[in-house]
Design a protein around this motif. Structure first.
Motif, short mmCIF file in Angstrom:
data_model
loop_
_atom_site.label_atom_id
_atom_site.label_comp_id
_atom_site.label_asym_id
_atom_site.label_seq_id
_atom_site.Cartn_x
_atom_site.Cartn_y
_atom_site.Cartn_z
N HIS A 127 0.86 -1.19 0.00
CA HIS A 127 0.00 0.00 0.00
C HIS A 127 0.90 1.24 0.00
N ILE A 128 0.57 2.18 -0.88
CA ILE A 128 1.50 3.28 -1.14
C ILE A 128 0.99 4.66 -0.68
N TYR A 129 1.78 5.31 0.15
CA TYR A 129 1.68 6.74 0.48
C TYR A 129 0.36 7.18 1.12
N GLY A 130 -0.48 6.25 1.55
CA GLY A 130 -1.69 6.69 2.27
C GLY A 130 -2.98 6.18 1.70
N ILE A 131 -2.93 5.69 0.45
CA ILE A 131 -4.10 5.06 -0.19
C ILE A 131 -3.81 3.57 -0.27
N THR A 132 -4.83 2.74 -0.08
CA THR A 132 -4.58 1.29 -0.10
C THR A 132 -4.62 0.75 -1.53
N ASN A 146 -4.32 -20.13 -6.17
CA ASN A 146 -3.73 -20.67 -4.94
C ASN A 146 -2.39 -20.00 -4.60
N LEU A 147 -2.41 -18.69 -4.57
CA LEU A 147 -1.19 -17.92 -4.26
C LEU A 147 -1.30 -17.34 -2.86
N LYS A 148 -0.16 -17.18 -2.21
CA LYS A 148 -0.13 -16.51 -0.91
C LYS A 148 -0.15 -15.00 -1.13
N ILE A 149 -0.67 -14.27 -0.16
CA ILE A 149 -0.59 -12.80 -0.19
C ILE A 149 0.32 -12.33 0.94
N ILE A 150 1.36 -11.59 0.55
CA ILE A 150 2.20 -10.90 1.54
C ILE A 150 1.73 -9.44 1.47
N GLU A 151 1.30 -8.89 2.58
CA GLU A 151 0.75 -7.54 2.56
C GLU A 151 1.70 -6.59 3.28
N ASP A 152 2.37 -5.74 2.54
CA ASP A 152 3.26 -4.75 3.16
C ASP A 152 2.44 -3.50 3.48
N ALA A 153 2.10 -3.38 4.75
CA ALA A 153 1.28 -2.25 5.21
C ALA A 153 2.13 -1.26 6.00
N ALA A 154 3.44 -1.21 5.65
CA ALA A 154 4.41 -0.37 6.38
C ALA A 154 3.89 1.04 6.63
N GLU A 155 3.21 1.59 5.61
CA GLU A 155 2.82 3.01 5.66
C GLU A 155 1.36 3.20 6.08
N TYR A 280 -2.65 10.00 4.14
CA TYR A 280 -1.52 10.90 3.88
C TYR A 280 -0.28 10.51 4.66
N TRP A 281 0.22 9.27 4.42
CA TRP A 281 1.51 8.95 5.03
C TRP A 281 2.50 10.05 4.67
N VAL A 282 2.55 10.38 3.38
CA VAL A 282 3.29 11.57 2.95
C VAL A 282 2.40 12.33 1.96
N TYR A 283 2.67 13.62 1.81
CA TYR A 283 1.91 14.42 0.86
C TYR A 283 2.74 14.56 -0.42
N GLY A 284 2.38 13.75 -1.41
CA GLY A 284 3.15 13.69 -2.66
C GLY A 284 2.61 14.64 -3.72
N ILE A 285 3.51 15.11 -4.54
CA ILE A 285 3.16 15.98 -5.67
C ILE A 285 3.84 15.42 -6.91
#
Ligand SMILES: Cc1ncc(COP(=O)(O)O)c(C=O)c1O
Length: 370
Positions: A127-132, A146-155, A280-285
């Motif tokens: 998930h990137i910069y504040g939107i999932t 039949n795939l695994k999901i790794i969910e990187d929710a760092a932000e 808004y993890w970060v406010y990108g432009i």
């Protein structure tokens, strides 16, 4: 200089840290670690949380724990931090990347299915910069093949997808608690899952795969990715304020957008999709093509005016280290390539004041005139 990111540490952080020092509990054996794991897992609606040294370590453990091995393939976004692809590569598996959507900057879920081969084992969602990321199509594809999901929710602290917490979707999910995240432990991260055996595996990998039977005898290789009581002391105090921090960030995002919405030829973060509201993890432009310079030049000009910035991520398929290794030969992902060159973010930390937001927006307007 207005810092690009400054955390808020004015709750119970000091009190908890003093307790660590007074009781002597400073290592990973201290009582705050378990409390933090339990409270954070509850917030993310997961059964098990394994706190680790940082978010990159969490990804290493997640990829190893689900059993990725040489020759396996994992589909992931090209637009992300190196930690994601590095964790895959370290297991011997191969990262296979897709482009991102131009509005959410998250992985293009319509591009996943065509990348599936007989070697595909998992999808790594980031998930990137504040939107999932749009999870429903991914869950459907993972189920079908039949795939695994790794969910990187760092932000994504405090974020939800269709009302369900981010970090609750993957077979295994990860967070980072670096100081630019909504809640911080200095350095820190967590791996989360509902699978007891997987959780046990993660605990073992975090702690060098020491065995209960005879310490210092090893059947497997792990890491020392342990998380200290000092980190947990910070984390517990921060976690008390997670909802407040999310609303501070949303207010920040709303104000920036109000102040910048009339600037021509720039793309601002979207406030919401039909499945989530931006945190808004970060406010990108992102600079539009009409602007005759790129993000590096904009950041240089902003720096001269004492405004801290950071560039957007640099895509995995354009990383010298992977190209040298023969990965991603001649692959092109135009949306990600454009935002990596024309995107940057402005000061977005929790300690940012309203006056500073006005100041940053004023300078951005000046700098982007051409
Ligand atoms: C999406 C994502 N994944 C992983 C990480 C790595 O986390 P850490 O810096 O704690 O290692 C980050 C760091 O910002 C991130 O943004």
């Amino acid at each position: 200089m207005i810092a690009v990111n400054e955390p808020l540490l004015n709750g119970n952080e000091k009190r908890n840290l003093i307790e660590c020092i007074e009781t002597g509990w400073i290592s990973s054996e201290g009582p705050f670690v378990k409390q933090f794991e339990e409270k954070f897992s509850k917030k993310v609606e997961r059964k098990y949380g394994i706190a680790v040294a940082n978010g990159s370590a969490a990804l290493d453990i997640a990829c190893a724990a689900i059993g990725l091995k040489k020759g396996d393939e994992v589909i992931m976004p090209t637009f992300t931090i190196i930690s994601c692809a590095a964790a895959i590569v370290r297991t011997g598996a191969i990262p296979v990347v897709v482009d991102c959507f131009p509005d959410t900057w998250n992985m293009d879920v319509t591009a996943i299915e065509s990348k599936i081969t007989k070697n595909t084992k998992a999808i790594m969602v980031v998930h990137i910069y504040g939107i999932t990321t749009d999870m429903d199509p991914i869950i459907a594809i993972a189920g079908k093949y039949n795939l695994k999901i790794i969910e990187d929710a760092a932000e994504m602290h405090g974020q939800t997808y269709k009302g369900k917490p981010c970090g609750s979707f993957g077979d295994i999910s990860t967070f980072s608690f670096y100081p630019n995240k909504h809640i911080t432990t200095g350095e820190g991260g967590m791996v989360l899952t509902d699978d007891e055996a997987l959780a046990e595996k993660c605990r073992s990998l975090r702690n060098l795969c020491f065995q209960a039977k005879r310490r210092f005898v090893h059947e497997e290789i792990g890491w020392n990715y342990r998380f200290t009581n000092l980190q947990a002391a910070l984390g517990l105090a921060q976690l008390e304020r997670i909802d407040e921090f999310v609303s501070i960030k949303r207010k920040m995002g709303k104000l920036y957008t109000e102040l910048l919405k009339d600037v021509e030829n720039i793309q601002l973060p979207i406030a919401q999709t039909d499945y989530c509201r931006n945190i808004y993890w970060v406010y990108g432009i992102v600079l539009g093509k009409e602007i005759p310079f790129d993000a590096d030049e904009a950041m240089k000009r902003l720096g001269e005016m004492k405004i801290g910035t950071r560039p957007f991520f640099w895509n995995m398929h354009e990383q010298p280290v992977f190209l040298k290794a023969g990965l991603f030969k001649k692959e092109k992902y135009p949306v990600s390539e454009n935002i990596a060159r024309r995107g940057f973010y402005v000061p977005s930390g929790l300690a940012l004041t309203e006056e500073q937001i006005y100041e940053v927006a004023g300078v951005v307007k000046k700098v982007l005139k051409f």
